[in-house]
Scaffold this active site. Structure first.
Site, PDB file in Angstrom:
ATOM      1  N   THR A 146      -7.404  10.040 -25.772  1.00 29.17           N
ATOM      2  CA  THR A 146      -7.889   9.072 -26.753  1.00 29.17           C
ATOM      3  C   THR A 146      -8.282   7.772 -26.069  1.00 29.17           C
ATOM      4  O   THR A 146      -7.543   7.274 -25.214  1.00 29.17           O
ATOM      5  CB  THR A 146      -6.792   8.800 -27.800  1.00 29.17           C
ATOM      6  OG1 THR A 146      -6.542  10.017 -28.499  1.00 29.17           O
ATOM      7  CG2 THR A 146      -7.202   7.724 -28.783  1.00 29.17           C
ATOM      8  N   CYS A 179       5.075  -7.900   7.483  1.00 29.76           N
ATOM      9  CA  CYS A 179       6.285  -8.305   6.770  1.00 29.76           C
ATOM     10  C   CYS A 179       6.097  -8.244   5.259  1.00 29.76           C
ATOM     11  O   CYS A 179       7.061  -8.276   4.509  1.00 29.76           O
ATOM     12  CB  CYS A 179       6.695  -9.708   7.180  1.00 29.76           C
ATOM     13  SG  CYS A 179       7.092  -9.810   8.918  1.00 29.76           S
ATOM     14  N   ASN A 198     -11.723  -5.216  -0.339  1.00 28.81           N
ATOM     15  CA  ASN A 198     -10.728  -5.993  -1.082  1.00 28.81           C
ATOM     16  C   ASN A 198      -9.984  -7.012  -0.232  1.00 28.81           C
ATOM     17  O   ASN A 198      -9.549  -8.037  -0.734  1.00 28.81           O
ATOM     18  CB  ASN A 198      -9.724  -5.046  -1.748  1.00 28.81           C
ATOM     19  CG  ASN A 198      -9.184  -4.007  -0.798  1.00 28.81           C
ATOM     20  OD1 ASN A 198      -9.924  -3.311  -0.114  1.00 28.81           O
ATOM     21  ND2 ASN A 198      -7.876  -3.904  -0.730  1.00 28.81           N
TER      22      ASN A 198
END
Lengths: 405, 98
Positions: free
Chosen positions: A243, A329, A154
Protein backbone atom coordinates in the site's frame (compact mmCIF):
# COMPACT_ATOMS: atom_id res chain seq x y z
CA UNK A 1 23.18 35.62 18.17
CA UNK A 2 23.26 32.40 16.24
CA UNK A 3 21.00 29.67 17.53
CA UNK A 4 22.95 26.53 18.49
CA UNK A 5 23.41 23.67 17.88
CA UNK A 6 24.00 24.35 14.20
CA UNK A 7 23.07 21.62 11.76
CA UNK A 8 25.59 21.37 8.93
CA UNK A 9 25.22 17.70 8.02
CA UNK A 10 22.72 18.00 5.20
CA UNK A 11 24.31 15.19 3.19
CA UNK A 12 23.17 12.85 5.95
CA UNK A 13 19.61 14.07 6.18
CA UNK A 14 17.68 17.32 6.05
CA UNK A 15 15.02 19.00 8.07
CA UNK A 16 11.52 18.79 6.57
CA UNK A 17 10.55 22.06 4.93
CA UNK A 18 7.48 23.52 6.72
CA UNK A 19 5.76 23.76 3.33
CA UNK A 20 6.26 20.02 2.89
CA UNK A 21 4.84 19.29 6.33
CA UNK A 22 1.85 21.51 5.63
CA UNK A 23 1.09 19.64 2.41
CA UNK A 24 1.34 16.30 4.23
CA UNK A 25 -0.80 17.03 7.29
CA UNK A 26 -4.32 16.56 5.81
CA UNK A 27 -3.29 13.13 4.58
CA UNK A 28 -2.82 11.86 8.13
CA UNK A 29 -6.40 12.68 9.09
CA UNK A 30 -9.05 13.83 6.59
CA UNK A 31 -7.61 12.24 3.47
CA UNK A 32 -6.51 8.89 4.85
CA UNK A 33 -7.79 6.80 1.96
CA UNK A 34 -5.96 3.93 0.29
CA UNK A 35 -4.82 4.99 -3.15
CA UNK A 36 -5.69 1.50 -4.39
CA UNK A 37 -9.36 1.76 -3.29
CA UNK A 38 -11.10 2.25 -6.60
CA UNK A 39 -14.71 2.37 -5.42
CA UNK A 40 -15.09 5.38 -3.14
CA UNK A 41 -14.08 9.00 -2.90
CA UNK A 42 -11.55 8.36 -0.12
CA UNK A 43 -9.54 6.18 -2.46
CA UNK A 44 -10.01 8.50 -5.43
CA UNK A 45 -8.73 11.47 -3.47
CA UNK A 46 -5.65 9.58 -2.32
CA UNK A 47 -4.97 8.35 -5.83
CA UNK A 48 -5.24 11.87 -7.17
CA UNK A 49 -2.74 13.12 -4.60
CA UNK A 50 -0.34 10.31 -5.51
CA UNK A 51 -0.68 11.15 -9.19
CA UNK A 52 0.10 14.79 -8.49
CA UNK A 53 3.20 13.73 -6.57
CA UNK A 54 4.30 11.51 -9.45
CA UNK A 55 4.08 14.51 -11.75
CA UNK A 56 6.03 16.71 -9.34
CA UNK A 57 8.80 14.11 -9.06
CA UNK A 58 8.87 13.43 -12.81
CA UNK A 59 9.14 17.16 -13.53
CA UNK A 60 12.28 17.41 -11.39
CA UNK A 61 14.14 14.85 -13.52
CA UNK A 62 12.54 15.34 -16.95
CA UNK A 63 10.58 12.09 -16.82
CA UNK A 64 6.93 11.21 -17.40
CA UNK A 65 4.80 10.59 -14.32
CA UNK A 66 4.07 6.99 -15.33
CA UNK A 67 7.75 6.17 -14.96
CA UNK A 68 7.90 6.82 -11.20
CA UNK A 69 7.79 3.85 -8.79
CA UNK A 70 7.44 4.53 -5.06
CA UNK A 71 9.71 2.76 -2.57
CA UNK A 72 10.62 3.03 1.11
CA UNK A 73 13.79 4.96 0.38
CA UNK A 74 16.79 5.11 -1.90
CA UNK A 75 18.32 1.96 -0.42
CA UNK A 76 15.29 0.04 -1.62
CA UNK A 77 15.33 1.89 -4.96
CA UNK A 78 18.96 0.91 -5.51
CA UNK A 79 18.31 -2.70 -4.51
CA UNK A 80 15.29 -2.91 -6.80
CA UNK A 81 17.11 -1.36 -9.75
CA UNK A 82 20.23 -3.51 -9.46
CA UNK A 83 18.77 -6.84 -8.39
CA UNK A 84 15.67 -6.29 -10.51
CA UNK A 85 17.66 -5.75 -13.70
CA UNK A 86 20.09 -8.56 -12.89
CA UNK A 87 17.27 -11.08 -12.45
CA UNK A 88 15.19 -9.87 -15.41
CA UNK A 89 18.07 -9.73 -17.92
CA UNK A 90 19.91 -12.81 -16.71
CA UNK A 91 19.58 -14.50 -20.10
CA UNK A 92 21.10 -11.49 -21.83
CA UNK A 93 24.21 -11.31 -19.69
CA UNK A 94 25.71 -11.53 -16.23
CA UNK A 95 28.03 -8.53 -16.03
CA UNK A 96 27.51 -5.24 -14.18
CA UNK A 97 29.73 -2.16 -13.91
CA UNK A 98 29.92 0.16 -10.92
CA UNK A 99 32.64 2.08 -9.06
CA UNK A 100 34.43 1.76 -5.74
CA UNK A 101 33.08 4.97 -4.20
CA UNK A 102 29.38 4.09 -4.47
CA UNK A 103 27.19 4.13 -1.39
CA UNK A 104 26.88 0.79 0.42
CA UNK A 105 23.31 0.59 -0.86
CA UNK A 106 24.81 -0.02 -4.32
CA UNK A 107 28.02 -1.83 -3.38
CA UNK A 108 26.37 -4.42 -1.17
CA UNK A 109 23.65 -5.45 -3.66
CA UNK A 110 26.43 -5.77 -6.27
CA UNK A 111 28.47 -7.94 -3.91
CA UNK A 112 25.45 -10.14 -3.28
CA UNK A 113 25.05 -10.58 -7.04
CA UNK A 114 28.71 -11.56 -7.24
CA UNK A 115 28.07 -14.29 -4.68
CA UNK A 116 25.13 -15.40 -6.82
CA UNK A 117 27.38 -15.87 -9.84
CA UNK A 118 27.28 -12.48 -11.57
CA UNK A 119 30.44 -10.64 -12.60
CA UNK A 120 30.82 -7.10 -11.26
CA UNK A 121 33.49 -4.58 -12.27
CA UNK A 122 34.23 -1.99 -9.57
CA UNK A 123 35.91 0.84 -11.46
CA UNK A 124 38.64 2.82 -9.66
CA UNK A 125 38.27 6.60 -9.46
CA UNK A 126 40.76 9.42 -10.03
CA UNK A 127 42.05 11.68 -7.24
CA UNK A 128 38.85 13.73 -7.39
CA UNK A 129 36.59 10.71 -7.21
CA UNK A 130 35.54 10.67 -10.85
CA UNK A 131 35.29 7.88 -13.40
CA UNK A 132 35.37 8.55 -17.12
CA UNK A 133 33.12 7.32 -19.92
CA UNK A 134 36.24 5.78 -21.43
CA UNK A 135 36.82 3.64 -18.34
CA UNK A 136 33.23 2.44 -18.57
CA UNK A 137 33.63 1.70 -22.31
CA UNK A 138 36.77 -0.34 -21.67
CA UNK A 139 35.08 -2.36 -18.93
CA UNK A 140 32.07 -3.29 -21.09
CA UNK A 141 31.76 -6.81 -22.48
CA UNK A 142 29.06 -8.49 -24.53
CA UNK A 143 27.74 -9.75 -21.20
CA UNK A 144 27.22 -6.29 -19.65
CA UNK A 145 23.59 -5.65 -18.73
CA UNK A 146 23.82 -2.72 -16.33
CA UNK A 147 26.03 0.24 -15.51
CA UNK A 148 25.27 1.78 -12.11
CA UNK A 149 27.11 4.97 -11.15
CA UNK A 150 26.07 7.62 -8.66
CA UNK A 151 25.34 11.13 -9.90
CA UNK A 152 27.02 12.75 -6.89
CA UNK A 153 29.01 11.26 -4.04
CA UNK A 154 27.60 11.48 -0.51
CA UNK A 155 30.93 12.06 1.23
CA UNK A 156 32.92 14.25 -1.11
CA UNK A 157 30.14 15.68 -3.29
CA UNK A 158 31.96 14.85 -6.54
CA UNK A 159 29.71 14.89 -9.61
CA UNK A 160 30.19 12.17 -12.22
CA UNK A 161 30.13 12.75 -15.99
CA UNK A 162 26.66 11.20 -16.11
CA UNK A 163 25.75 12.60 -19.52
CA UNK A 164 28.79 11.08 -21.29
CA UNK A 165 28.30 7.76 -19.57
CA UNK A 166 24.58 7.78 -20.37
CA UNK A 167 25.33 8.45 -24.02
CA UNK A 168 27.83 5.59 -24.11
CA UNK A 169 25.34 3.19 -22.52
CA UNK A 170 22.70 4.14 -25.11
CA UNK A 171 25.15 3.47 -27.95
CA UNK A 172 26.05 0.09 -26.50
CA UNK A 173 22.50 -0.86 -25.58
CA UNK A 174 23.37 -1.29 -21.89
CA UNK A 175 20.98 -0.11 -19.18
CA UNK A 176 22.16 2.80 -17.05
CA UNK A 177 21.12 3.31 -13.42
CA UNK A 178 22.18 6.26 -11.30
CA UNK A 179 21.88 6.73 -7.56
CA UNK A 180 20.87 10.39 -7.55
CA UNK A 181 20.10 10.66 -3.85
CA UNK A 182 22.57 13.49 -3.34
CA UNK A 183 22.23 15.14 -6.75
CA UNK A 184 18.46 15.20 -7.19
CA UNK A 185 16.98 18.56 -6.36
CA UNK A 186 20.45 20.09 -5.93
CA UNK A 187 21.78 20.11 -9.49
CA UNK A 188 19.86 19.80 -12.79
CA UNK A 189 19.08 16.25 -13.88
CA UNK A 190 17.29 15.18 -17.05
CA UNK A 191 16.80 11.49 -17.75
CA UNK A 192 16.29 12.13 -21.47
CA UNK A 193 19.27 14.39 -22.05
CA UNK A 194 21.50 12.26 -19.80
CA UNK A 195 20.44 8.86 -21.14
CA UNK A 196 19.38 7.56 -17.73
CA UNK A 197 17.22 4.42 -17.63
CA UNK A 198 16.84 4.07 -13.87
CA UNK A 199 17.27 6.73 -11.18
CA UNK A 200 17.00 6.47 -7.39
CA UNK A 201 16.06 9.36 -5.14
CA UNK A 202 15.00 9.89 -1.56
CA UNK A 203 12.71 12.41 0.16
CA UNK A 204 14.68 13.01 3.32
CA UNK A 205 17.73 14.39 1.50
CA UNK A 206 15.63 17.08 -0.15
CA UNK A 207 13.69 18.47 2.84
CA UNK A 208 11.01 15.79 2.74
CA UNK A 209 10.07 12.99 5.15
CA UNK A 210 12.19 9.94 5.98
CA UNK A 211 10.95 6.59 4.77
CA UNK A 212 10.01 7.65 1.25
CA UNK A 213 11.95 7.02 -1.92
CA UNK A 214 11.27 6.73 -5.61
CA UNK A 215 12.74 4.89 -8.56
CA UNK A 216 12.46 6.22 -12.08
CA UNK A 217 12.04 3.32 -14.50
CA UNK A 218 12.17 4.19 -18.22
CA UNK A 219 9.07 3.15 -20.18
CA UNK A 220 10.26 3.56 -23.76
CA UNK A 221 13.55 3.54 -25.73
CA UNK A 222 14.03 1.07 -24.15
CA UNK A 223 11.19 -0.16 -21.94
CA UNK A 224 13.00 -1.28 -18.78
CA UNK A 225 11.63 -4.32 -16.99
CA UNK A 226 12.41 -5.30 -13.42
CA UNK A 227 11.98 -8.49 -11.48
CA UNK A 228 10.32 -7.31 -8.25
CA UNK A 229 11.90 -7.89 -4.85
CA UNK A 230 8.61 -7.54 -2.99
CA UNK A 231 5.63 -9.54 -4.21
CA UNK A 232 2.06 -8.83 -3.24
CA UNK A 233 -0.85 -6.81 -4.52
CA UNK A 234 0.80 -5.81 -7.78
CA UNK A 235 1.05 -2.11 -7.00
CA UNK A 236 3.37 0.14 -8.99
CA UNK A 237 3.04 -1.76 -12.28
CA UNK A 238 3.86 -4.96 -10.41
CA UNK A 239 7.38 -3.78 -9.61
CA UNK A 240 6.77 -2.88 -5.96
CA UNK A 241 3.79 -4.24 -4.08
CA UNK A 242 2.53 -2.69 -0.87
CA UNK A 243 0.00 0.00 0.00
CA UNK A 244 1.34 3.41 -0.96
CA UNK A 245 2.39 5.68 1.92
CA UNK A 246 0.21 8.49 0.60
CA UNK A 247 1.22 11.03 3.26
CA UNK A 248 4.93 10.50 2.62
CA UNK A 249 4.41 10.49 -1.13
CA UNK A 250 2.64 13.84 -0.96
CA UNK A 251 5.65 15.09 1.02
CA UNK A 252 8.13 13.78 -1.54
CA UNK A 253 6.12 15.40 -4.34
CA UNK A 254 6.07 18.77 -2.64
CA UNK A 255 9.78 18.48 -1.76
CA UNK A 256 10.60 17.86 -5.44
CA UNK A 257 8.46 20.76 -6.58
CA UNK A 258 10.14 23.18 -4.16
CA UNK A 259 13.60 22.00 -5.22
CA UNK A 260 12.72 22.40 -8.89
CA UNK A 261 11.33 25.90 -8.48
CA UNK A 262 14.11 27.16 -6.23
CA UNK A 263 17.07 25.26 -7.66
CA UNK A 264 18.73 28.05 -9.64
CA UNK A 265 18.65 30.52 -6.74
CA UNK A 266 19.48 27.93 -4.10
CA UNK A 267 22.43 26.53 -6.04
CA UNK A 268 23.91 30.03 -6.21
CA UNK A 269 23.26 30.72 -2.53
CA UNK A 270 24.79 27.42 -1.35
CA UNK A 271 27.80 27.86 -3.59
CA UNK A 272 28.38 31.27 -2.05
CA UNK A 273 28.09 29.89 1.50
CA UNK A 274 30.34 26.94 0.74
CA UNK A 275 33.06 29.10 -0.77
CA UNK A 276 32.80 31.49 2.14
CA UNK A 277 33.25 28.57 4.54
CA UNK A 278 36.16 27.13 2.55
CA UNK A 279 38.00 30.43 2.18
CA UNK A 280 37.27 31.37 5.79
CA UNK A 281 38.86 28.19 7.09
CA UNK A 282 41.77 27.97 4.64
CA UNK A 283 42.57 31.63 5.19
CA UNK A 284 43.13 31.07 8.90
CA UNK A 285 44.58 27.55 9.14
CA UNK A 286 47.54 25.96 7.40
CA UNK A 287 47.71 22.33 6.25
CA UNK A 288 44.05 21.95 5.39
CA UNK A 289 43.28 20.06 2.18
CA UNK A 290 40.14 19.73 0.10
CA UNK A 291 38.80 16.24 -0.62
CA UNK A 292 36.93 15.76 -3.88
CA UNK A 293 36.73 17.91 -6.97
CA UNK A 294 37.31 21.67 -6.61
CA UNK A 295 34.47 22.65 -8.96
CA UNK A 296 32.63 19.53 -10.16
CA UNK A 297 30.90 19.00 -6.83
CA UNK A 298 27.58 19.53 -5.08
CA UNK A 299 27.09 23.19 -4.20
CA UNK A 300 26.50 22.49 -0.50
CA UNK A 301 29.28 19.96 0.11
CA UNK A 302 32.68 20.77 1.58
CA UNK A 303 35.00 17.97 2.69
CA UNK A 304 38.25 19.04 4.33
CA UNK A 305 41.14 17.21 5.98
CA UNK A 306 42.77 18.98 8.91
CA UNK A 307 46.26 17.48 9.13
CA UNK A 308 47.44 16.33 12.61
CA UNK A 309 43.94 16.46 14.08
CA UNK A 310 41.64 13.45 14.33
CA UNK A 311 38.12 13.91 12.97
CA UNK A 312 36.08 12.58 15.85
CA UNK A 313 38.15 14.51 18.34
CA UNK A 314 37.58 17.63 16.28
CA UNK A 315 33.84 17.06 16.21
CA UNK A 316 33.86 16.73 19.99
CA UNK A 317 35.84 19.94 20.13
CA UNK A 318 33.01 21.82 18.43
CA UNK A 319 30.05 20.19 20.05
CA UNK A 320 27.43 22.70 18.93
CA UNK A 321 28.22 22.20 15.24
CA UNK A 322 26.81 19.00 13.71
CA UNK A 323 29.02 17.66 10.89
CA UNK A 324 30.42 14.25 9.84
CA UNK A 325 33.86 12.69 9.65
CA UNK A 326 35.55 10.01 7.57
CA UNK A 327 37.58 9.05 10.62
CA UNK A 328 37.74 5.42 11.66
CA UNK A 329 36.80 6.44 15.18
CA UNK A 330 33.31 7.33 13.96
CA UNK A 331 32.73 4.05 12.16
CA UNK A 332 31.77 0.72 13.69
CA UNK A 333 34.42 -1.07 11.64
CA UNK A 334 37.31 1.14 12.87
CA UNK A 335 38.28 1.61 9.22
CA UNK A 336 38.59 5.13 7.82
CA UNK A 337 36.37 6.18 4.91
CA UNK A 338 36.69 3.83 1.92
CA UNK A 339 35.68 6.71 -0.32
CA UNK A 340 38.62 8.89 0.75
CA UNK A 341 40.99 5.93 0.55
CA UNK A 342 39.83 5.29 -3.03
CA UNK A 343 40.93 8.83 -3.95
CA UNK A 344 44.41 8.01 -2.70
CA UNK A 345 44.01 10.10 0.45
CA UNK A 346 46.33 8.58 3.06
CA UNK A 347 44.98 6.98 6.23
CA UNK A 348 46.18 9.95 8.29
CA UNK A 349 44.27 12.51 6.25
CA UNK A 350 41.20 10.26 5.99
CA UNK A 351 41.15 10.18 9.80
CA UNK A 352 41.38 13.96 9.78
CA UNK A 353 38.46 14.62 7.45
CA UNK A 354 35.32 16.57 8.17
CA UNK A 355 32.29 16.79 5.89
CA UNK A 356 30.32 20.03 6.02
CA UNK A 357 26.91 19.68 4.39
CA UNK A 358 25.24 23.02 3.79
CA UNK A 359 21.52 23.11 3.14
CA UNK A 360 18.44 25.22 2.65
CA UNK A 361 18.22 26.35 6.26
CA UNK A 362 21.86 27.34 6.80
CA UNK A 363 22.59 31.06 7.02
CA UNK A 364 25.52 33.36 6.48
CA UNK A 365 25.75 33.95 10.27
CA UNK A 366 25.97 30.20 10.86
CA UNK A 367 28.84 29.93 8.41
CA UNK A 368 30.69 32.71 10.27
CA UNK A 369 30.11 30.91 13.57
CA UNK A 370 31.32 27.58 12.16
CA UNK A 371 34.50 29.14 10.70
CA UNK A 372 35.38 30.59 14.12
CA UNK A 373 34.70 27.36 15.95
CA UNK A 374 36.54 25.15 13.48
CA UNK A 375 39.61 27.39 13.64
CA UNK A 376 39.47 27.46 17.43
CA UNK A 377 39.02 23.70 17.83
CA UNK A 378 41.68 22.78 15.27
CA UNK A 379 44.20 25.19 16.82
CA UNK A 380 43.52 23.79 20.29
CA UNK A 381 43.79 20.17 19.18
CA UNK A 382 46.97 20.86 17.21
CA UNK A 383 48.43 22.31 20.39
CA UNK A 384 47.98 18.92 21.98
CA UNK A 385 48.81 16.89 18.89
CA UNK A 386 52.18 15.10 19.07
CA UNK A 387 52.08 14.77 15.28
CA UNK A 388 51.79 18.53 14.79
CA UNK A 389 54.70 19.02 17.18
CA UNK A 390 56.83 16.48 15.35
CA UNK A 391 55.95 17.98 11.96
CA UNK A 392 56.90 21.43 13.20
CA UNK A 393 60.20 20.02 14.45
CA UNK A 394 60.85 18.71 10.98
CA UNK A 395 60.30 15.00 11.66
CA UNK A 396 59.07 13.19 8.57
CA UNK A 397 55.99 11.42 9.89
CA UNK A 398 56.25 8.80 7.16
CA UNK A 399 59.57 7.70 8.69
CA UNK A 400 58.07 6.97 12.12
CA UNK A 401 57.59 3.34 13.11
CA UNK A 402 54.08 2.91 14.49
CA UNK A 403 53.10 0.24 16.97
CA UNK A 404 50.01 -1.66 15.89
CA UNK A 405 47.05 -2.22 18.16
CA UNK B 1 50.04 9.60 22.13
CA UNK B 2 52.86 11.14 24.12
CA UNK B 3 53.25 11.11 27.92
CA UNK B 4 55.93 13.05 29.77
CA UNK B 5 56.73 12.58 33.45
CA UNK B 6 58.76 14.66 35.88
CA UNK B 7 60.19 12.60 38.74
CA UNK B 8 61.41 13.99 42.05
CA UNK B 9 64.84 12.39 42.45
CA UNK B 10 64.71 12.67 46.27
CA UNK B 11 61.35 10.92 46.83
CA UNK B 12 61.15 8.91 43.61
CA UNK B 13 57.60 10.15 43.11
CA UNK B 14 56.14 11.55 39.91
CA UNK B 15 55.74 15.30 40.47
CA UNK B 16 54.03 16.16 37.25
CA UNK B 17 52.77 14.47 34.09
CA UNK B 18 51.73 15.88 30.70
CA UNK B 19 50.26 14.40 27.53
CA UNK B 20 49.83 15.10 23.87
CA UNK B 21 47.43 13.00 21.85
CA UNK B 22 46.35 12.65 18.24
CA UNK B 23 43.06 10.82 18.43
CA UNK B 24 39.39 10.76 19.18
CA UNK B 25 37.75 12.03 22.33
CA UNK B 26 38.25 8.71 24.09
CA UNK B 27 41.96 8.64 23.34
CA UNK B 28 42.40 12.20 24.57
CA UNK B 29 40.38 11.47 27.70
CA UNK B 30 42.34 8.24 28.36
CA UNK B 31 45.69 10.01 28.17
CA UNK B 32 44.43 12.94 30.23
CA UNK B 33 43.17 10.60 32.95
CA UNK B 34 46.44 8.67 32.85
CA UNK B 35 48.45 11.82 33.55
CA UNK B 36 46.10 12.76 36.42
CA UNK B 37 46.61 9.34 37.98
CA UNK B 38 50.37 9.45 37.51
CA UNK B 39 50.81 12.56 39.62
CA UNK B 40 52.07 11.70 43.14
CA UNK B 41 52.67 8.02 42.37
CA UNK B 42 55.97 6.18 42.70
CA UNK B 43 57.34 4.44 39.61
CA UNK B 44 56.19 1.05 40.92
CA UNK B 45 52.71 2.36 41.64
CA UNK B 46 52.57 3.92 38.20
CA UNK B 47 53.38 0.60 36.58
CA UNK B 48 50.27 -0.81 38.26
CA UNK B 49 47.93 1.44 36.31
CA UNK B 50 45.95 -0.88 34.06
CA UNK B 51 43.97 0.02 30.96
CA UNK B 52 40.96 -1.77 32.45
CA UNK B 53 40.85 0.80 35.25
CA UNK B 54 40.80 3.58 32.66
CA UNK B 55 38.00 1.81 30.77
CA UNK B 56 36.02 1.57 33.99
CA UNK B 57 36.60 5.15 35.11
CA UNK B 58 35.63 6.62 31.72
CA UNK B 59 32.92 4.02 30.95
CA UNK B 60 34.50 3.43 27.55
CA UNK B 61 32.42 1.32 25.14
CA UNK B 62 34.08 -1.88 23.78
CA UNK B 63 34.95 -0.21 20.48
CA UNK B 64 37.03 2.38 22.37
CA UNK B 65 38.95 -0.03 24.64
CA UNK B 66 42.04 0.24 22.43
CA UNK B 67 42.25 3.95 23.40
CA UNK B 68 42.90 2.91 27.01
CA UNK B 69 45.50 0.37 25.85
CA UNK B 70 47.36 3.21 24.14
CA UNK B 71 47.33 5.16 27.40
CA UNK B 72 48.73 2.22 29.39
CA UNK B 73 51.41 1.71 26.72
CA UNK B 74 52.32 5.40 26.87
CA UNK B 75 52.72 5.25 30.67
CA UNK B 76 54.96 2.19 30.37
CA UNK B 77 57.00 3.81 27.60
CA UNK B 78 57.52 6.97 29.63
CA UNK B 79 58.67 4.95 32.66
CA UNK B 80 60.95 2.76 30.57
CA UNK B 81 62.48 5.90 29.11
CA UNK B 82 62.95 7.37 32.59
CA UNK B 83 64.60 4.20 33.87
CA UNK B 84 66.96 4.02 30.91
CA UNK B 85 67.98 7.59 31.45
CA UNK B 86 68.45 6.94 35.18
CA UNK B 87 70.91 4.21 34.33
CA UNK B 88 72.76 6.76 32.26
CA UNK B 89 72.58 9.03 35.34
CA UNK B 90 70.63 11.78 33.73
CA UNK B 91 67.65 12.22 36.01
CA UNK B 92 65.60 14.89 34.19
CA UNK B 93 62.18 15.35 32.64
CA UNK B 94 61.58 12.38 30.41
CA UNK B 95 59.83 11.76 27.14
CA UNK B 96 58.48 8.77 25.34
CA UNK B 97 56.26 8.10 22.41
CA UNK B 98 53.79 5.29 22.17
Amino acid sequence: MVKTPIYMDNNATTRCDPRVVEAMLPFFTEHFGNAASRNHSFGWFAEEAVDTAREQIAALIGASSKEIIFTSGATESNNLAIKGVAAMYKKKGNHLITQVTEHKAVIDPCKRLERDGYQVTFLPVDKYGQVSAQQVAEAMTDQTILVTLMAANNEIGTLQPIKEIGKLCKEKGVLFHTDAVQAAGKVPLDVEKMGIDLLSLSAHKIYGPKGQGALYVRRKNPRVRLDPIIDGGGHERGMRSGTLAVTNIVGLGMACELCRKEMVEEEKRLLHLREKLRKGILGRLDEVSLNGHPTERLPGNLNLSFAYVEGEGLMMGMKDVAVSSGSACTSASLEPSYVLKALGVGDDLAHSSIRFGLGRFNTEEEVDYVIDHVVEAVSKLREMSPLYEMAKEGVDLKSVQWASH
Amino acid sequence: MKVQIKVDSATGRIEDAKFKTFGCGSAIASSSLATEWLKGKTIDEALDIKNTAIVEELSLPPVKVHCSVLAEDAIKAAIRDYQQKQEQRQPQAETANA
